[in-house]
Design a protein around this motif. Structure first.
Motif, PDB file in Angstrom:
ATOM      1  N   PHE A  47       0.837  -1.208   0.000  1.00 27.97           N
ATOM      2  CA  PHE A  47       0.000   0.000   0.000  1.00 27.97           C
ATOM      3  C   PHE A  47       0.871   1.257   0.000  1.00 27.97           C
ATOM      4  O   PHE A  47       0.591   2.223  -0.718  1.00 27.97           O
ATOM      5  CB  PHE A  47      -0.933   0.012   1.215  1.00 27.97           C
ATOM      6  N   PHE A  48       1.917   1.251   0.809  1.00 23.32           N
ATOM      7  CA  PHE A  48       2.806   2.419   0.861  1.00 23.32           C
ATOM      8  C   PHE A  48       3.521   2.598  -0.480  1.00 23.32           C
ATOM      9  O   PHE A  48       3.654   3.715  -0.988  1.00 23.32           O
ATOM     10  CB  PHE A  48       3.829   2.274   1.982  1.00 23.32           C
ATOM     11  N   ALA A  49       3.999   1.495  -1.056  1.00 22.53           N
ATOM     12  CA  ALA A  49       4.677   1.570  -2.349  1.00 22.53           C
ATOM     13  C   ALA A  49       3.756   2.159  -3.414  1.00 22.53           C
ATOM     14  O   ALA A  49       4.190   2.951  -4.263  1.00 22.53           O
ATOM     15  CB  ALA A  49       5.158   0.175  -2.765  1.00 22.53           C
ATOM     16  N   PHE A  50       2.474   1.794  -3.362  1.00 25.79           N
ATOM     17  CA  PHE A  50       1.520   2.338  -4.335  1.00 25.79           C
ATOM     18  C   PHE A  50       1.427   3.859  -4.210  1.00 25.79           C
ATOM     19  O   PHE A  50       1.423   4.574  -5.221  1.00 25.79           O
ATOM     20  CB  PHE A  50       0.144   1.717  -4.126  1.00 25.79           C
ATOM     21  N   GLU A  51       1.336   4.362  -2.966  1.00 27.54           N
ATOM     22  CA  GLU A  51       1.222   5.811  -2.761  1.00 27.54           C
ATOM     23  C   GLU A  51       2.458   6.538  -3.282  1.00 27.54           C
ATOM     24  O   GLU A  51       2.351   7.606  -3.904  1.00 27.54           O
ATOM     25  CB  GLU A  51       1.009   6.115  -1.280  1.00 27.54           C
ATOM     26  N   ILE A  52       3.639   5.968  -3.048  1.00 30.76           N
ATOM     27  CA  ILE A  52       4.876   6.600  -3.521  1.00 30.76           C
ATOM     28  C   ILE A  52       4.966   6.542  -5.040  1.00 30.76           C
ATOM     29  O   ILE A  52       5.354   7.519  -5.698  1.00 30.76           O
ATOM     30  CB  ILE A  52       6.105   5.920  -2.872  1.00 30.76           C
ATOM     31  N   GLN A  53       4.614   5.410  -5.620  1.00 36.05           N
ATOM     32  CA  GLN A  53       4.656   5.282  -7.076  1.00 36.05           C
ATOM     33  C   GLN A  53       3.654   6.222  -7.743  1.00 36.05           C
ATOM     34  O   GLN A  53       3.918   6.772  -8.819  1.00 36.05           O
ATOM     35  CB  GLN A  53       4.402   3.831  -7.465  1.00 36.05           C
ATOM     36  N   LYS A  54       2.518   6.422  -7.107  1.00 37.04           N
ATOM     37  CA  LYS A  54       1.532   7.363  -7.637  1.00 37.04           C
ATOM     38  C   LYS A  54       2.067   8.793  -7.576  1.00 37.04           C
ATOM     39  O   LYS A  54       1.897   9.575  -8.525  1.00 37.04           O
ATOM     40  CB  LYS A  54       0.229   7.243  -6.847  1.00 37.04           C
ATOM     41  N   LEU A  55       2.715   9.125  -6.472  1.00 38.22           N
ATOM     42  CA  LEU A  55       3.334  10.450  -6.362  1.00 38.22           C
ATOM     43  C   LEU A  55       4.394  10.648  -7.432  1.00 38.22           C
ATOM     44  O   LEU A  55       4.536  11.731  -8.000  1.00 38.22           O
ATOM     45  CB  LEU A  55       3.950  10.624  -4.972  1.00 38.22           C
ATOM     46  N   HIS A  56       5.146   9.595  -7.715  1.00 39.20           N
ATOM     47  CA  HIS A  56       6.187   9.671  -8.748  1.00 39.20           C
ATOM     48  C   HIS A  56       5.585   9.970 -10.116  1.00 39.20           C
ATOM     49  O   HIS A  56       6.125  10.773 -10.893  1.00 39.20           O
ATOM     50  CB  HIS A  56       6.962   8.355  -8.792  1.00 39.20           C
ATOM     51  N   SER A  57       4.459   9.337 -10.411  1.00 43.09           N
ATOM     52  CA  SER A  57       3.817   9.580 -11.707  1.00 43.09           C
ATOM     53  C   SER A  57       3.240  10.987 -11.807  1.00 43.09           C
ATOM     54  O   SER A  57       3.192  11.580 -12.882  1.00 43.09           O
ATOM     55  CB  SER A  57       2.708   8.547 -11.952  1.00 43.09           C
ATOM     56  N   GLU A  58       2.827  11.541 -10.673  1.00 44.22           N
ATOM     57  CA  GLU A  58       2.231  12.876 -10.655  1.00 44.22           C
ATOM     58  C   GLU A  58       3.284  13.983 -10.604  1.00 44.22           C
ATOM     59  O   GLU A  58       3.093  15.063 -11.161  1.00 44.22           O
ATOM     60  CB  GLU A  58       1.302  13.016  -9.447  1.00 44.22           C
ATOM     61  N   GLN A  59       4.394  13.706  -9.916  1.00 48.58           N
ATOM     62  CA  GLN A  59       5.443  14.717  -9.733  1.00 48.58           C
ATOM     63  C   GLN A  59       6.800  14.104 -10.063  1.00 48.58           C
ATOM     64  O   GLN A  59       7.643  13.913  -9.184  1.00 48.58           O
ATOM     65  CB  GLN A  59       5.427  15.242  -8.297  1.00 48.58           C
TER      66      GLN A  59
END
Length: 333
Positions: free
Chosen positions: A99-111
């Motif tokens: 779950f944490f990895a998903f949030e970080i990967q999503k942030l990476h795609s956005e920023q």
């Protein structure tokens, strides 16, 4: 109010790390509040989990605040991303890691242009297996509730959250980790905002808006960055008296953004802790550097008497400057 209270407890818990993971021990979380039991804490956690605010892994005794990394400034802080990556490596729960990895990967795609993505330890998170907690199946959520000792409501859309964020469960919406804590009165935050308003007014500057961004900045200085009220108050007073910074620190959000620079400029560090920062008044910071000297002692004094005279003059001068500094800061003499 129970779910709000639990969320605030988790956000300020001493075991909370920079991955947004804290120890999950319902009995201990209930202990500080008279009349609350471990079952009360579990029931409140179920409400928060149903709305995707947290995830509890009962087996590893860990709880994840889902949006911690997104909304509490960790990924933008110049030095915290390594600490965050180390915290990720230390997570015992497979689900929480995903779950944490998903949030970080999503942030990476956005920023994608943030500097932290180039660090090898952060890249480990970007390559890790990930899963969206907000798309966790209803069956899985039911299993989670059972593991915590009580099944969740069958229809997650009808779970009666006792907070102002009850409707913020859509996968299209991004909810702040401070949304629930916003509903809890914070006298310490308001005290700091009032002090900054007063100092800016004394300088002839416009009072900043009492908005969410500035309230969050004060809260995070206390809850995430680890400063106490006296230290933040000292820095407000120092910054608004400094000839350069008084023109730049015009809001609480700007104060938090520049806090490390302000500490360096004020001489606050590990080797030079700065007595004023730890609660005393730094007279030189308020009035400017003191170039006073005691002058020539009266004639006829021997060496011991001359030393005593100079000591008394310095003490009297310091007392005068301290009183003047307190007056400038609006403090009682």
């Amino acid at each position: 109010m129970g779910a709000q209270h639990l969320y605030q407890l988790i956000l300020t818990h001493p075991t909370l790390n920079y991955a947004g993971v804290a120890d999950w021990r319902p009995g201990r979380l209930a202990a500080p509040t008279s009349g609350r039991t471990a079952q009360d804490v579990i029931a409140d956690a179920e409400e928060l989990a149903a709305a995707s605010f947290i995830y509890v892994d009962d087996a590893t005794e860990e709880v994840l605040v889902r949006s911690f990394a997104r909304h509490d400034g960790v990924v933008k802080h110049p030095r915290l991303h390594v600490t965050m990556a180390n915290a990720f490596a230390g997570i015992a729960s497979t689900e929480i890691k995903e779950f944490f990895a998903f949030e970080i990967q999503k942030l990476h795609s956005e920023q994608p242009n943030l500097a932290l993505w180039d660090h090898p330890k952060v890249q480990t998170i970007l390559k890790a297996k990930a899963r969206d907690m907000k798309e966790f199946s209803q069956a899985d959520c039911m299993a989670l509730g059972s593991a915590m000792g009580k099944p969740l409501a069958k229809d997650l859309n009808t779970v009666p959250m006792r907070t102002a964020t009850a409707t913020a469960t859509s996968s299209k919406e991004e909810t702040s980790s401070s949304e629930i804590s916003d509903e809890i009165p914070r006298p310490d935050v308001e005290e700091l905002l009032d002090l900054l308003d007063s100092c800016l007014k004394a300088n002839g500057s416009k009072k900043p808006s009492r908005n969410k961004r500035n309230r969050d900045a004060a809260r995070l200085l206390l809850d995430l960055d680890g400063y106490d009220v006296k230290q933040v108050a000292w820095m407000i007073q120092w910054a608004t008296c400094d000839e350069f910074w008084r023109a730049n620190i015009l809001s609480m959000s700007k104060l938090r953004e520049k806090f490390d620079q302000l500490k360096a400029k004020a001489g606050v560090g590990v080797k030079t802790p700065g007595a004023g920062f730890n609660g005393d008044i730094d007279v030189d910071a308020v009035l400017g550097r003191d170039v006073w000297s005691p002058g020539t002692p009266p004639e006829g004094l021997d060496i011991a008497e001359e030393i005593a005279w100079k000591k008394a003059q310095r003490a009297a001068h310091h007392a005068e400057r301290l009183a003047e500094a307190k007056g400038k800061l609006g403090l009682p003499s």
